[in-house]
Design a protein around this motif. Structure first.
Motif, PDB file in Angstrom:
ATOM      1  N   PRO A 178     -12.091   5.579 -18.072  1.00 11.26           N
ATOM      2  CA  PRO A 178     -13.040   6.185 -17.558  1.00 11.26           C
ATOM      3  C   PRO A 178     -13.977   5.193 -17.100  1.00 11.26           C
ATOM      4  O   PRO A 178     -14.773   5.567 -16.108  1.00 11.26           O
ATOM      5  CB  PRO A 178     -13.320   7.333 -18.394  1.00 11.26           C
ATOM      6  N   LEU A 179     -14.069   4.232 -17.615  1.00 11.65           N
ATOM      7  CA  LEU A 179     -15.307   2.898 -17.351  1.00 11.65           C
ATOM      8  C   LEU A 179     -14.597   2.098 -16.337  1.00 11.65           C
ATOM      9  O   LEU A 179     -15.709   1.320 -16.035  1.00 11.65           O
ATOM     10  CB  LEU A 179     -15.613   2.676 -18.616  1.00 11.65           C
ATOM     11  N   LEU A 180     -13.639   2.032 -15.880  1.00 19.40           N
ATOM     12  CA  LEU A 180     -12.907   1.274 -15.017  1.00 19.40           C
ATOM     13  C   LEU A 180     -13.847   1.317 -13.726  1.00 19.40           C
ATOM     14  O   LEU A 180     -14.050   2.537 -13.371  1.00 19.40           O
ATOM     15  CB  LEU A 180     -11.686   1.113 -14.880  1.00 19.40           C
ATOM     16  N   PRO A 181     -13.699   0.303 -12.912  1.00 13.67           N
ATOM     17  CA  PRO A 181     -14.182   0.610 -11.457  1.00 13.67           C
ATOM     18  C   PRO A 181     -13.219   1.285 -10.519  1.00 13.67           C
ATOM     19  O   PRO A 181     -12.057   1.398 -11.034  1.00 13.67           O
ATOM     20  CB  PRO A 181     -14.395  -0.894 -10.942  1.00 13.67           C
ATOM     21  N   ASP A 182     -13.526   2.160  -9.734  1.00 13.15           N
ATOM     22  CA  ASP A 182     -12.910   2.848  -8.842  1.00 13.15           C
ATOM     23  C   ASP A 182     -11.566   2.195  -8.345  1.00 13.15           C
ATOM     24  O   ASP A 182     -10.572   3.203  -8.372  1.00 13.15           O
ATOM     25  CB  ASP A 182     -13.638   4.294  -7.971  1.00 13.15           C
ATOM     26  N   THR A 183     -11.868   1.353  -7.869  1.00 13.56           N
ATOM     27  CA  THR A 183     -10.863   0.330  -7.208  1.00 13.56           C
ATOM     28  C   THR A 183      -9.752   0.102  -8.122  1.00 13.56           C
ATOM     29  O   THR A 183      -8.495   0.151  -7.738  1.00 13.56           O
ATOM     30  CB  THR A 183     -11.307  -0.892  -6.603  1.00 13.56           C
ATOM     31  N   TYR A 184     -10.325  -0.209  -9.256  1.00 18.21           N
ATOM     32  CA  TYR A 184      -9.345  -0.446 -10.527  1.00 18.21           C
ATOM     33  C   TYR A 184      -8.207   0.574 -10.841  1.00 18.21           C
ATOM     34  O   TYR A 184      -7.244   0.565 -11.135  1.00 18.21           O
ATOM     35  CB  TYR A 184      -9.819  -1.396 -11.689  1.00 18.21           C
ATOM     36  N   GLN A 185      -9.174   1.734 -10.951  1.00 13.38           N
ATOM     37  CA  GLN A 185      -8.506   2.965 -11.343  1.00 13.38           C
ATOM     38  C   GLN A 185      -7.438   3.193 -10.171  1.00 13.38           C
ATOM     39  O   GLN A 185      -6.257   3.879 -10.635  1.00 13.38           O
ATOM     40  CB  GLN A 185      -9.565   4.233 -11.508  1.00 13.38           C
ATOM     41  N   ALA A 186      -7.919   3.325  -9.015  1.00 13.22           N
ATOM     42  CA  ALA A 186      -6.750   3.591  -7.857  1.00 13.22           C
ATOM     43  C   ALA A 186      -5.704   2.644  -8.107  1.00 13.22           C
ATOM     44  O   ALA A 186      -4.605   3.177  -7.640  1.00 13.22           O
ATOM     45  CB  ALA A 186      -7.640   3.556  -6.766  1.00 13.22           C
ATOM     46  N   SER A 187      -5.989   1.349  -8.349  1.00 12.45           N
ATOM     47  CA  SER A 187      -4.898   0.403  -8.512  1.00 12.45           C
ATOM     48  C   SER A 187      -3.857   0.619  -9.530  1.00 12.45           C
ATOM     49  O   SER A 187      -2.549   1.014  -9.204  1.00 12.45           O
ATOM     50  CB  SER A 187      -5.246  -0.894  -8.765  1.00 12.45           C
ATOM     51  N   LEU A 188      -4.410   1.157 -10.763  1.00 13.52           N
ATOM     52  CA  LEU A 188      -3.377   1.586 -11.867  1.00 13.52           C
ATOM     53  C   LEU A 188      -2.750   2.924 -11.465  1.00 13.52           C
ATOM     54  O   LEU A 188      -1.635   2.945 -11.627  1.00 13.52           O
ATOM     55  CB  LEU A 188      -4.310   1.847 -12.778  1.00 13.52           C
ATOM     56  N   LYS A 189      -3.394   3.887 -10.554  1.00 17.92           N
ATOM     57  CA  LYS A 189      -2.712   5.140 -10.458  1.00 17.92           C
ATOM     58  C   LYS A 189      -1.640   4.768  -9.323  1.00 17.92           C
ATOM     59  O   LYS A 189      -0.538   5.257  -9.475  1.00 17.92           O
ATOM     60  CB  LYS A 189      -3.972   5.928  -9.715  1.00 17.92           C
ATOM     61  N   ASP A 190      -1.924   3.922  -8.448  1.00 13.49           N
ATOM     62  CA  ASP A 190      -0.754   3.453  -7.474  1.00 13.49           C
ATOM     63  C   ASP A 190       0.291   2.861  -8.192  1.00 13.49           C
ATOM     64  O   ASP A 190       1.593   2.909  -7.854  1.00 13.49           O
ATOM     65  CB  ASP A 190      -1.485   2.700  -6.353  1.00 13.49           C
ATOM     66  N   GLY A 191       0.215   2.117  -9.223  1.00  6.18           N
ATOM     67  CA  GLY A 191       1.237   1.752 -10.033  1.00  6.18           C
ATOM     68  C   GLY A 191       1.985   2.444 -10.840  1.00  6.18           C
ATOM     69  O   GLY A 191       3.145   2.350 -10.984  1.00  6.18           O
ATOM     70  N   ILE A 192       1.498   3.294 -11.278  1.00  8.02           N
ATOM     71  CA  ILE A 192       2.064   4.425 -12.476  1.00  8.02           C
ATOM     72  C   ILE A 192       2.646   5.599 -11.394  1.00  8.02           C
ATOM     73  O   ILE A 192       3.733   5.741 -12.069  1.00  8.02           O
ATOM     74  CB  ILE A 192       1.012   5.013 -13.218  1.00  8.02           C
ATOM     75  N   ALA A 193       2.422   5.881 -10.309  1.00 14.20           N
ATOM     76  CA  ALA A 193       2.975   6.756  -9.828  1.00 14.20           C
ATOM     77  C   ALA A 193       4.501   6.483  -9.461  1.00 14.20           C
ATOM     78  O   ALA A 193       5.284   7.536  -9.801  1.00 14.20           O
ATOM     79  CB  ALA A 193       2.234   6.987  -8.299  1.00 14.20           C
ATOM     80  N   PRO A 194       4.767   5.279  -8.991  1.00 14.75           N
ATOM     81  CA  PRO A 194       6.249   5.073  -8.830  1.00 14.75           C
ATOM     82  C   PRO A 194       7.024   5.250 -10.149  1.00 14.75           C
ATOM     83  O   PRO A 194       8.231   5.325  -9.845  1.00 14.75           O
ATOM     84  CB  PRO A 194       6.249   3.717  -8.493  1.00 14.75           C
ATOM     85  N   VAL A 195       6.361   4.920 -11.224  1.00 12.72           N
ATOM     86  CA  VAL A 195       7.119   5.238 -12.617  1.00 12.72           C
ATOM     87  C   VAL A 195       7.553   6.693 -12.624  1.00 12.72           C
ATOM     88  O   VAL A 195       8.767   6.786 -13.233  1.00 12.72           O
ATOM     89  CB  VAL A 195       6.057   4.744 -13.855  1.00 12.72           C
ATOM     90  N   MET A 196       6.703   7.412 -12.735  1.00 15.87           N
ATOM     91  CA  MET A 196       7.160   9.047 -12.759  1.00 15.87           C
ATOM     92  C   MET A 196       7.994   9.348 -11.745  1.00 15.87           C
ATOM     93  O   MET A 196       8.762  10.328 -11.799  1.00 15.87           O
ATOM     94  CB  MET A 196       5.788   9.690 -12.620  1.00 15.87           C
ATOM     95  N   GLY A 197       7.925   8.664 -10.164  1.00 11.76           N
ATOM     96  CA  GLY A 197       8.690   8.992  -9.327  1.00 11.76           C
ATOM     97  C   GLY A 197      10.072   8.729  -9.586  1.00 11.76           C
ATOM     98  O   GLY A 197      11.193   9.278  -9.249  1.00 11.76           O
ATOM     99  N   PHE A 198      10.192   7.482 -10.080  1.00  9.54           N
ATOM    100  CA  PHE A 198      11.626   7.043 -10.466  1.00  9.54           C
ATOM    101  C   PHE A 198      12.436   7.875 -11.551  1.00  9.54           C
ATOM    102  O   PHE A 198      13.358   7.979 -11.526  1.00  9.54           O
ATOM    103  CB  PHE A 198      11.559   5.409 -10.794  1.00  9.54           C
TER     104      PHE A 198
END
Length: 319
Positions: A178-198
């Protein structure tokens, strides 16, 4: 730790939801629809659709769309269970023990290959890549080896913060996110979404393969074609699983960078001065871990249950 990083992935209808849940749900609906069309016959099915009025066709499409969304929301609700399944948490103990033995053997083979290359004096790019792949795929401590490749990658995420800062990564990641910058949180989220998708797509392809196999075997008696459908579905599912594991390693690198750049933000929010020396910092994190000893025992699989809509907040300041 991967599960803690999922955060609010399941909370919004955005591109991450489309990648992780809606796209696999659409594949499931298309696969089942194709089975229905084949069972009824292509020409009768087309004639049946042409017999509908425009409004009736719209209603059918609406039903299909609603069914797709329902499956997508069910996948979202079951995201923790899906992760636990592929991490081997929900498997029987006898199966987990057997699979863990296989992963330990694979870890030892990988380590011998790297050590042999280094002992031979090899410092080329291939050796460096092999070393990086080994450290990303397996935890440093053999005792923490899990029953699946995904479990091992998730377990290895803790190695970097533990070695570099003496931090229990499993515990502190949910406080750091929760303390990470919004841009970094968005980058992590974009990276994790394909994991769940696959992972979701792999489950659906395996299910469709077995469904088509049963359909071909019992309705048309085509045993060879049924076996091909089952094997093909399982092979495609395995491909999706391996793609999810590789994507998880990229997410692990992002998490390591997050600890490098922002771990001291936790101290700021706790009202604790940043230590002046490395020795003081290592001692401080050990002391803080003792303060939260009961919670810090949580491991990478316990954090899998943090994948719901509740996003863990930072640790409140201590008096």
């Amino acid at each position: 730790m991967l599960a803690a990083a999922l955060g609010d992935l399941t909370g919004k209808l955005d591109s991450a939801f489309l990648t992780a849940f809606l796209a696999p749900a659409a594949v499931a609906v298309l696969g089942v629809s194709a089975m229905v069309v084949v069972h009824a016959g292509v020409e009768p099915a087309l004639a049946w659709m042409h017999a509908f009025t425009a409004m009736e066709q719209g209603i059918v499409l609406l039903i299909v769309a609603i069914g797709t969304m329902v499956i997508a929301f069910m996948l979202r609700a079951l995201s923790a269970t899906v992760l636990e399944f592929f991490a081997g948490v929900v498997l029987p103990s006898w199966m987990t023990a057997r699979m863990t033995s296989g992963q330990i053997a694979a870890r030892q083979r990988s380590r011998r290959q790297v050590e042999s290359a280094i002992a031979a004096g090899s410092r080329d790019l291939a050796t460096q890549q092999r070393l990086l792949a080994h450290t990303a795929r397996f935890p440093l401590d053999e005792a923490r080896t899990g029953p699946t490749r995904l479990a091992n990658v998730m377990s290895a995420i803790d190695d970097h913060p533990r070695r570099t800062f003496n931090m229990n990564g499993y515990f502190w990641l949910s406080r750091l996110l929760p303390l990470l910058p919004d841009t970094y949180q968005a980058s992590l989220k974009d990276g994790i979404a394909p994991v769940m998708g696959f992972l979701n797509l792999g489950l659906i392809l395996a299910g469709l393969g077995m469904g088509w196999g049963a359909f071909l075997a019992f309705s048309d008696g085509q045993i060879a074609l049924a076996a091909s459908a089952i094997i093909g579905g399982l092979l495609l599912a395995r491909g999706c699983y391996l793609a999810a594991v590789n994507q998880t390693m990229h997410v692990a690198e992002q998490i390591s960078v997050a600890f490098d750049l922002y771990h001291n933000v936790i101290l700021t929010h706790l009202g604790i001065p940043v230590p002046a020396t490395r020795e003081e910092e290592l001692a401080l994190w050990a002391k803080l871990e003792e303060r939260f000893a009961d919670e810090s025992r949580i491991g990478p699989f316990g954090l899998l249950r943090a994948t719901g809509d509740v996003n863990p907040g930072p640790v409140p300041p201590q008096p």
